[in-house]
Scaffold this motif. Structure first.
Motif, mmCIF file in Angstrom:
data_model
loop_
_atom_site.group_PDB
_atom_site.id
_atom_site.type_symbol
_atom_site.label_atom_id
_atom_site.label_comp_id
_atom_site.label_asym_id
_atom_site.label_seq_id
_atom_site.Cartn_x
_atom_site.Cartn_y
_atom_site.Cartn_z
ATOM 1 N N PRO A 4 25.594 42.793 36.349
ATOM 2 C CA PRO A 4 26.655 41.786 36.479
ATOM 3 C C PRO A 4 27.479 41.619 35.200
ATOM 4 O O PRO A 4 28.716 41.586 35.249
ATOM 5 C CB PRO A 4 25.886 40.502 36.827
ATOM 6 N N SER A 5 26.802 41.532 34.052
ATOM 7 C CA SER A 5 27.528 41.384 32.781
ATOM 8 C C SER A 5 28.309 42.649 32.428
ATOM 9 O O SER A 5 29.445 42.581 31.936
ATOM 10 C CB SER A 5 26.550 41.055 31.647
ATOM 11 N N SER B 290 31.227 40.354 39.202
ATOM 12 C CA SER B 290 29.988 39.993 38.511
ATOM 13 C C SER B 290 29.119 39.076 39.381
ATOM 14 O O SER B 290 27.923 39.332 39.563
ATOM 15 C CB SER B 290 30.329 39.290 37.191
ATOM 16 N N VAL B 291 29.726 38.037 39.924
ATOM 17 C CA VAL B 291 28.976 37.113 40.788
ATOM 18 C C VAL B 291 28.550 37.818 42.065
ATOM 19 O O VAL B 291 27.451 37.592 42.584
ATOM 20 C CB VAL B 291 29.817 35.863 41.108
ATOM 21 N N ALA C 31 25.408 39.807 41.481
ATOM 22 C CA ALA C 31 24.250 38.905 41.394
ATOM 23 C C ALA C 31 23.840 38.426 42.780
ATOM 24 O O ALA C 31 22.647 38.300 43.089
ATOM 25 C CB ALA C 31 24.578 37.722 40.492
ATOM 26 N N GLY D 267 19.619 34.196 38.090
ATOM 27 C CA GLY D 267 20.737 34.992 37.610
ATOM 28 C C GLY D 267 22.011 34.698 38.370
ATOM 29 O O GLY D 267 23.100 34.636 37.786
ATOM 30 N N ALA E 164 25.347 33.135 36.762
ATOM 31 C CA ALA E 164 26.605 33.876 36.861
ATOM 32 C C ALA E 164 27.687 33.040 37.533
ATOM 33 O O ALA E 164 28.850 33.042 37.104
ATOM 34 C CB ALA E 164 26.380 35.169 37.642
ATOM 35 N N ALA F 10 31.081 31.789 35.756
ATOM 36 C CA ALA F 10 32.356 32.189 36.345
ATOM 37 C C ALA F 10 33.217 30.977 36.671
ATOM 38 O O ALA F 10 34.435 30.989 36.453
ATOM 39 C CB ALA F 10 32.106 33.013 37.607
ATOM 40 N N ASN G 289 33.105 32.729 30.043
ATOM 41 C CA ASN G 289 32.052 33.240 30.914
ATOM 42 C C ASN G 289 30.726 33.363 30.161
ATOM 43 O O ASN G 289 29.661 33.456 30.775
ATOM 44 C CB ASN G 289 32.462 34.610 31.464
#
Length: 244
Positions: free
Chosen positions: A59-60, A81-82, A85, A105, A109, A113, A125
């Motif tokens: 995600p990162s 990213s979200v 996750a 996580g 996230a 966000a 973020n």
């Protein structure tokens, strides 16, 4: 003849509650000194294996890469990213595997966000991570300095000795330095990443967050495990040299 009244249960102290919470988390992560296992297997279990690495990194990494390529619209890298996750969480739920790591996580996230979208700044973020490092580092440092190391509380619960380790100078000293080591890790992350956050350098900030994540976490887990096993040798470990 009357039956004696049962003795009232001892009220749990704050140290008992904290130790139980930390010990339970350590046990779920595979860090129970009572269990046998090679150090590399324990570390691998603690980081969650390949799945744990992917859940922690992807995600990162996706956010950093997409933001670097195309910072606008901000919702694109944040959404990917979200979304990653969320996929990891759904997979765990479908496979009926422990979802706690993936859910935490996902929540982290999503919160990060939401903050970044609200402010319109990509570097925001990373604010939850900065706060987490500051909080964990402070808790580790303060607990070690006042003689109630969080590492010691967790291990004491796992080994069934409660806070008796505080009466053992060797254990108390070992848990003090382990607490200092963990505090140093969290504060090192903060010292490196906070200036980049203030400078608004999202790419460098995200890259260093990844570099200072699992690559530093795993060796410190190994050191902690080896120290604890040295403090609490099992009978089978003590008998092995004599039989060789």
């Amino acid at each position: 003849m009357s039956t004696p009244a049962p003795e009232p249960e001892r009220e749990q102290s704050a140290s008992d509650i904290v130790g139980a919470a930390l010990g339970g988390a350590a046990r779920r992560a595979g860090l129970d000194p009572n269990e046998s296992g090679a150090t590399h297997k324990v570390v691998w279990s603690a980081i969650g294996g390949w799945r744990g690495i992917l859940e922690s990194v992807l995600p990162s990494l996706a956010f950093v890469v997409l933001f670097t390529i195309r910072p606008e619209p901000l919702i694109l890298p944040l959404g990917v990213s979200v979304g990653l996750a969320a996929v990891f969480t759904i997979v765990r739920l479908v496979q009926k595997s422990p979802p706690s790591a993936a859910i935490s996580g996902l929540v982290a996230a999503a919160a990060a966000a939401a903050l970044a979208l609200w402010t319109g700044r990509g570097e925001d973020n990373f604010v939850p991570g900065l706060i987490t490092n500051a909080a964990y580092g402070t808790a580790m440092l303060v607990s070690a300095l006042i003689g109630w190391s969080l590492i010691g509380l967790a291990v004491g619960f796992l080994m069934g000795e409660g806070t008796a380790w505080r009466g053992d100078r060797r254990k108390r000293r070992a848990f003090f330095w382990l607490g200092i080591a963990w505090a140093a890790l969290f504060f090192a992350r903060l010292a490196v990443q906070l200036p980049l956050y203030l400078a608004g350098d999202v790419t460098a900030l995200g890259t260093l967050k990844l570099i200072m994540g699992l690559p530093l976490f795993a060796p410190l887990i190994a050191v902690t495990w080896l120290v604890v096993r040295a403090l609490y040798p099992r009978a089978s470990d003590a008998e092995a040299p004599a039989q060789s």
